[in-house]
Design an enzyme around this catalytic site. Sequence first.
Site, mmCIF file in Angstrom:
data_model
loop_
_atom_site.group_PDB
_atom_site.id
_atom_site.type_symbol
_atom_site.label_atom_id
_atom_site.label_comp_id
_atom_site.label_asym_id
_atom_site.label_seq_id
_atom_site.Cartn_x
_atom_site.Cartn_y
_atom_site.Cartn_z
ATOM 1 N N ILE A 12 34.864 -61.733 29.510
ATOM 2 C CA ILE A 12 34.738 -62.860 30.442
ATOM 3 C C ILE A 12 33.615 -62.628 31.447
ATOM 4 O O ILE A 12 32.823 -63.533 31.718
ATOM 5 C CB ILE A 12 36.083 -63.145 31.149
ATOM 6 C CG1 ILE A 12 37.164 -63.527 30.124
ATOM 7 C CG2 ILE A 12 35.923 -64.261 32.195
ATOM 8 C CD1 ILE A 12 36.839 -64.737 29.250
ATOM 9 N N CYS A 149 42.912 -69.414 30.055
ATOM 10 C CA CYS A 149 42.170 -70.292 29.139
ATOM 11 C C CYS A 149 43.101 -71.327 28.521
ATOM 12 O O CYS A 149 42.732 -72.494 28.357
ATOM 13 C CB CYS A 149 41.484 -69.464 28.052
ATOM 14 S SG CYS A 149 42.580 -68.345 27.152
ATOM 15 N N THR A 179 42.337 -61.040 21.277
ATOM 16 C CA THR A 179 41.656 -60.656 22.520
ATOM 17 C C THR A 179 41.647 -59.137 22.660
ATOM 18 O O THR A 179 42.275 -58.422 21.880
ATOM 19 C CB THR A 179 42.337 -61.273 23.761
ATOM 20 O OG1 THR A 179 43.685 -60.801 23.838
ATOM 21 C CG2 THR A 179 42.326 -62.795 23.697
#
Length: 332
Positions: A12, A149, A179
């Site tokens: 991110i 998100c 992730t």
Amino acid sequence: MSKIGINGFGRIGRLVLRAAIDKGANVVAVNDPFIDVNYMVYLFKFDSTHGRFKGTVAAEGGFLVVNGQKITVFSERDPANINWASAGAEYIVESTGVFTTIDKASTHLKGGAKKVIISAPSADAPMFVCGVNLDAYKPDMKVVSNASCTTNCLAPLAKVINDNFEIVEGLMTTVHATTATQKTVDGPSGKLWRDGRGAAQNIIPASTGAAKAVGKVIPALNGKLTGMAFRVPTPNVSVVDLTVRLGKGASYDEIKAKVQEAANGPLKGILGYTDEEVVSTDFLSDTHSSVFDAKAGISLNDKFVKLISWYDNEFGYSNRVIDLIKYMQSKD
């Protein structure tokens, strides 16, 4: 435009920098104790998911230089020791995933930061979703959260449906890409045993607070939504399945029309709309929070529907971090 600092140069953090460049926002400092400046150059330049950075990036005299602009690099483990003021950084993106409470995130203020934006859900910081509840922001808030998100995908859609047809109750499933917290092969994973199974080999049922969090950003939906996740072996792009019971009966065509109206109007750039035969990779590097898939949804009757919306869980979200900062700056 006030100056931005980024704490944590992971997925991110790096994509927030890309989004900032795309949107003309000014990032002046990055802190990461685990990555030196040369490694930062490499990680920023090459991205297996989103492709090579299209500008220039280099290390010069300890600075990270992107498109000719010098970015100060710190390598402090304790946020309290980061001298943000020396770089002029006022708005700090807290993207380590570690300092997610007001107490922990506000240590950035000791180094001269004015505001902290947590790029994750927070137990106690006020949560904001662009297009949904930015009007609740007050300039005296020092630490805020950009939610998750998945909440950013779900909330704009839920808002449109609730505003027009009233959501009585609903269940959400997110089919979520892998992730960084997952394992490449089976390994230990604390209390959540399933989360430790090999990410590339399995569809993994998992928990998510995203649906309940919608109740925080849309108070009218508090207690009306909950959800779960399936982690799947794809590197990026996820999809929300929102199944709801409506208070006001509507045909699927009427629902589509209202979503499209919002996507072309008040939620333009945040909520998208497609009636094409799309699959997940068609949304790689998409900047929307949520893209409604008109062809994938189904209706059992006029009060019970399943709605589908796609999101690039990395890049769409990173763009909203910058949008939130820009909104805060306009009010501070």
